[in-house]
Scaffold this motif. Structure first.
Motif, short mmCIF file in Angstrom:
data_model
loop_
_atom_site.label_atom_id
_atom_site.label_comp_id
_atom_site.label_asym_id
_atom_site.label_seq_id
_atom_site.Cartn_x
_atom_site.Cartn_y
_atom_site.Cartn_z
N PRO A 55 0.83 -1.21 0.00
CA PRO A 55 0.00 0.00 0.00
C PRO A 55 0.86 1.26 0.00
O PRO A 55 1.83 1.35 0.76
N HIS A 56 0.51 2.20 -0.86
CA HIS A 56 1.24 3.48 -0.93
C HIS A 56 0.35 4.50 -1.62
O HIS A 56 -0.63 4.15 -2.28
N SER A 57 0.71 5.77 -1.49
CA SER A 57 0.12 6.79 -2.35
C SER A 57 1.26 7.31 -3.21
O SER A 57 2.43 7.21 -2.82
N ASP A 58 0.93 7.84 -4.40
CA ASP A 58 2.00 8.30 -5.30
C ASP A 58 2.49 9.68 -4.87
O ASP A 58 1.70 10.53 -4.47
N TYR A 59 3.80 9.87 -5.00
CA TYR A 59 4.41 11.09 -4.47
C TYR A 59 4.03 12.34 -5.27
O TYR A 59 3.92 13.42 -4.71
N LEU A 111 -4.77 5.83 -1.56
CA LEU A 111 -3.94 4.71 -1.09
C LEU A 111 -4.26 3.51 -1.97
O LEU A 111 -5.43 3.15 -2.14
N HIS A 112 -3.23 2.91 -2.55
CA HIS A 112 -3.47 1.77 -3.44
C HIS A 112 -2.38 0.72 -3.27
O HIS A 112 -1.33 0.98 -2.69
N ARG A 113 -2.67 -0.48 -3.78
CA ARG A 113 -1.72 -1.58 -3.72
C ARG A 113 -1.96 -2.48 -4.92
O ARG A 113 -2.95 -2.30 -5.65
FE LIG Z 1 1.29 3.82 -7.20
#
Ligand SMILES: [Fe+2]
Ligand SMILES: O=C(O)CCC(=O)C(=O)O
Length: 181
Positions: A55-59, A111-113
Protein backbone atom coordinates in the motif's frame (compact mmCIF):
# COMPACT_ATOMS: atom_id res chain seq x y z
CA UNK A 1 -4.12 20.91 -14.87
CA UNK A 2 -6.21 23.98 -15.72
CA UNK A 3 -9.36 21.91 -15.11
CA UNK A 4 -8.04 20.99 -11.66
CA UNK A 5 -7.31 24.65 -10.86
CA UNK A 6 -10.82 25.48 -12.07
CA UNK A 7 -12.35 22.80 -9.84
CA UNK A 8 -10.53 24.35 -6.89
CA UNK A 9 -11.98 27.77 -7.73
CA UNK A 10 -8.53 29.12 -8.65
CA UNK A 11 -9.15 29.38 -12.40
CA UNK A 12 -12.13 30.05 -14.65
CA UNK A 13 -14.24 31.93 -12.12
CA UNK A 14 -13.21 35.38 -13.39
CA UNK A 15 -11.90 36.72 -16.66
CA UNK A 16 -8.62 37.53 -15.01
CA UNK A 17 -7.14 34.09 -14.39
CA UNK A 18 -3.56 35.04 -15.07
CA UNK A 19 -2.69 35.65 -11.46
CA UNK A 20 0.99 35.27 -10.53
CA UNK A 21 0.08 32.22 -8.44
CA UNK A 22 -1.73 30.42 -11.29
CA UNK A 23 1.04 31.33 -13.74
CA UNK A 24 3.58 29.97 -11.29
CA UNK A 25 1.95 26.58 -10.66
CA UNK A 26 1.18 26.01 -14.37
CA UNK A 27 4.76 26.94 -15.28
CA UNK A 28 6.12 24.62 -12.60
CA UNK A 29 3.88 21.75 -13.74
CA UNK A 30 4.98 22.30 -17.36
CA UNK A 31 8.61 22.13 -16.29
CA UNK A 32 8.05 19.41 -13.70
CA UNK A 33 9.31 15.86 -13.65
CA UNK A 34 7.69 13.14 -15.75
CA UNK A 35 8.55 9.60 -14.85
CA UNK A 36 7.43 6.47 -16.67
CA UNK A 37 7.48 3.26 -14.62
CA UNK A 38 6.86 -0.11 -16.24
CA UNK A 39 5.76 -2.71 -13.69
CA UNK A 40 5.86 -6.45 -14.32
CA UNK A 41 4.13 -8.76 -11.83
CA UNK A 42 4.91 -12.43 -12.55
CA UNK A 43 2.27 -15.03 -11.62
CA UNK A 44 2.51 -16.28 -8.06
CA UNK A 45 1.26 -19.77 -7.08
CA UNK A 46 0.39 -18.55 -3.58
CA UNK A 47 -1.01 -15.04 -4.10
CA UNK A 48 -2.35 -14.77 -0.55
CA UNK A 49 1.17 -14.87 0.86
CA UNK A 50 2.48 -11.77 -0.90
CA UNK A 51 1.69 -8.46 -2.62
CA UNK A 52 2.87 -7.17 -6.01
CA UNK A 53 3.21 -3.67 -4.55
CA UNK A 54 2.56 -2.70 -0.92
CA UNK A 55 0.00 0.00 0.00
CA UNK A 56 1.24 3.48 -0.93
CA UNK A 57 0.12 6.79 -2.35
CA UNK A 58 2.00 8.30 -5.30
CA UNK A 59 4.41 11.09 -4.47
CA UNK A 60 3.64 13.38 -7.44
CA UNK A 61 0.71 15.50 -8.59
CA UNK A 62 -1.13 13.10 -10.91
CA UNK A 63 -0.47 9.55 -12.11
CA UNK A 64 -1.86 8.21 -15.38
CA UNK A 65 -1.89 4.44 -15.21
CA UNK A 66 -2.33 1.98 -18.04
CA UNK A 67 -3.23 -1.54 -16.92
CA UNK A 68 -3.33 -4.62 -19.13
CA UNK A 69 -6.37 -6.92 -18.87
CA UNK A 70 -5.23 -8.72 -15.69
CA UNK A 71 -6.79 -7.51 -12.42
CA UNK A 72 -4.40 -6.53 -9.64
CA UNK A 73 -4.76 -2.83 -8.74
CA UNK A 74 -6.81 -2.11 -5.62
CA UNK A 75 -7.63 1.20 -3.97
CA UNK A 76 -8.60 1.69 -0.37
CA UNK A 77 -12.09 3.14 0.02
CA UNK A 78 -13.79 3.47 3.42
CA UNK A 79 -11.33 0.96 4.87
CA UNK A 80 -11.99 -1.70 2.19
CA UNK A 81 -9.73 -2.77 -0.69
CA UNK A 82 -11.64 -2.31 -3.97
CA UNK A 83 -10.36 -3.82 -7.24
CA UNK A 84 -10.05 -1.34 -10.12
CA UNK A 85 -11.39 -3.34 -13.07
CA UNK A 86 -9.15 -2.95 -16.12
CA UNK A 87 -10.89 -1.07 -18.97
CA UNK A 88 -9.50 -1.35 -22.47
CA UNK A 89 -7.93 1.77 -23.99
CA UNK A 90 -8.29 3.84 -20.83
CA UNK A 91 -6.09 5.34 -18.16
CA UNK A 92 -6.67 5.23 -14.41
CA UNK A 93 -5.98 8.73 -13.05
CA UNK A 94 -4.63 8.73 -9.50
CA UNK A 95 -4.33 11.80 -7.31
CA UNK A 96 -0.86 12.08 -5.79
CA UNK A 97 0.46 13.65 -2.57
CA UNK A 98 1.41 16.97 -4.27
CA UNK A 99 -2.18 17.62 -5.30
CA UNK A 100 -3.50 16.78 -1.82
CA UNK A 101 -1.00 19.25 -0.33
CA UNK A 102 -1.51 21.96 -3.00
CA UNK A 103 -5.31 21.72 -2.60
CA UNK A 104 -4.95 21.89 1.20
CA UNK A 105 -6.74 18.55 1.48
CA UNK A 106 -9.66 19.16 -0.91
CA UNK A 107 -8.31 16.43 -3.17
CA UNK A 108 -7.16 13.24 -1.44
CA UNK A 109 -4.27 11.19 -2.72
CA UNK A 110 -5.39 7.60 -3.08
CA UNK A 111 -3.94 4.71 -1.09
CA UNK A 112 -3.47 1.77 -3.44
CA UNK A 113 -1.72 -1.58 -3.72
CA UNK A 114 -1.25 -4.37 -6.25
CA UNK A 115 -2.12 -8.01 -5.60
CA UNK A 116 -0.67 -10.83 -7.68
CA UNK A 117 -2.42 -13.32 -9.91
CA UNK A 118 -1.99 -17.10 -9.45
CA UNK A 119 -1.86 -17.82 -13.20
CA UNK A 120 -1.22 -14.70 -15.26
CA UNK A 121 1.62 -12.25 -15.60
CA UNK A 122 0.45 -8.64 -15.26
CA UNK A 123 1.96 -5.49 -16.79
CA UNK A 124 1.21 -1.87 -16.00
CA UNK A 125 2.68 1.45 -17.08
CA UNK A 126 2.54 4.38 -14.67
CA UNK A 127 3.17 7.95 -15.86
CA UNK A 128 3.96 10.08 -12.85
CA UNK A 129 3.60 13.84 -13.27
CA UNK A 130 5.24 15.78 -10.48
CA UNK A 131 6.32 19.30 -9.66
CA UNK A 132 10.08 19.85 -10.12
CA UNK A 133 12.30 17.97 -7.66
CA UNK A 134 13.59 21.18 -6.05
CA UNK A 135 10.17 22.88 -5.92
CA UNK A 136 8.70 23.53 -2.48
CA UNK A 137 5.13 22.22 -2.55
CA UNK A 138 2.71 24.00 -0.23
CA UNK A 139 -1.04 24.60 0.03
CA UNK A 140 -2.33 27.32 -2.28
CA UNK A 141 -2.74 30.47 -0.11
CA UNK A 142 -6.20 31.00 -1.67
CA UNK A 143 -7.35 27.69 -0.16
CA UNK A 144 -6.39 28.67 3.37
CA UNK A 145 -8.74 30.67 5.55
CA UNK A 146 -10.24 30.58 9.04
CA UNK A 147 -12.63 27.77 8.08
CA UNK A 148 -9.88 25.83 6.27
CA UNK A 149 -6.62 26.29 8.17
CA UNK A 150 -3.37 25.22 6.56
CA UNK A 151 -3.20 21.42 6.88
CA UNK A 152 0.26 20.55 5.46
CA UNK A 153 3.86 21.57 5.96
CA UNK A 154 6.05 22.68 3.04
CA UNK A 155 7.66 19.73 1.35
CA UNK A 156 10.11 18.95 -1.44
CA UNK A 157 11.71 15.88 -2.98
CA UNK A 158 14.69 15.93 -0.59
CA UNK A 159 12.28 15.71 2.37
CA UNK A 160 10.56 12.77 0.68
CA UNK A 161 13.83 10.94 -0.01
CA UNK A 162 14.96 11.48 3.55
CA UNK A 163 11.64 10.12 4.80
CA UNK A 164 11.61 6.95 2.69
CA UNK A 165 15.24 6.20 3.46
CA UNK A 166 14.48 6.24 7.16
CA UNK A 167 11.20 4.33 7.33
CA UNK A 168 9.38 1.44 5.71
CA UNK A 169 6.67 2.84 3.37
CA UNK A 170 3.93 0.43 4.41
CA UNK A 171 1.12 2.93 3.97
CA UNK A 172 0.40 6.53 3.04
CA UNK A 173 2.72 7.65 5.77
CA UNK A 174 4.89 10.25 3.98
CA UNK A 175 1.82 12.41 3.56
CA UNK A 176 0.82 11.76 7.16
CA UNK A 177 4.26 13.07 8.18
CA UNK A 178 3.58 16.37 6.36
CA UNK A 179 0.26 17.01 8.14
CA UNK A 180 -0.05 19.49 10.98
CA UNK A 181 -1.56 17.48 13.81
FE1 LIG B 1 1.29 3.82 -7.20
O1 LIG C 1 0.37 -1.72 -11.33
C1 LIG C 1 -0.48 -0.95 -10.93
O2 LIG C 1 -1.68 -1.03 -11.25
C2 LIG C 1 -0.12 0.18 -9.99
C3 LIG C 1 1.33 0.58 -10.01
C4 LIG C 1 1.62 1.67 -9.03
O3 LIG C 1 0.90 1.88 -8.10
C5 LIG C 1 2.82 2.50 -9.19
O4 LIG C 1 3.63 2.27 -10.11
O5 LIG C 1 2.96 3.46 -8.40
Amino acid sequence: MEAILESLGLWGATKDDRTPENDEILKQLDGGSQLMVVNCFPPCPEPDLTLGMPPHSDYGFLTLLLQDDVEGLQIQYKGEWITVEPMQNSFVVNIGDHLEIFSNGRYKSVLHRVIVNPAKLRLSVALLHSLPFDYMVRPSPKLIDDANPRRYKDTDFATFLHYISTCEPKKKNFLESRKFT
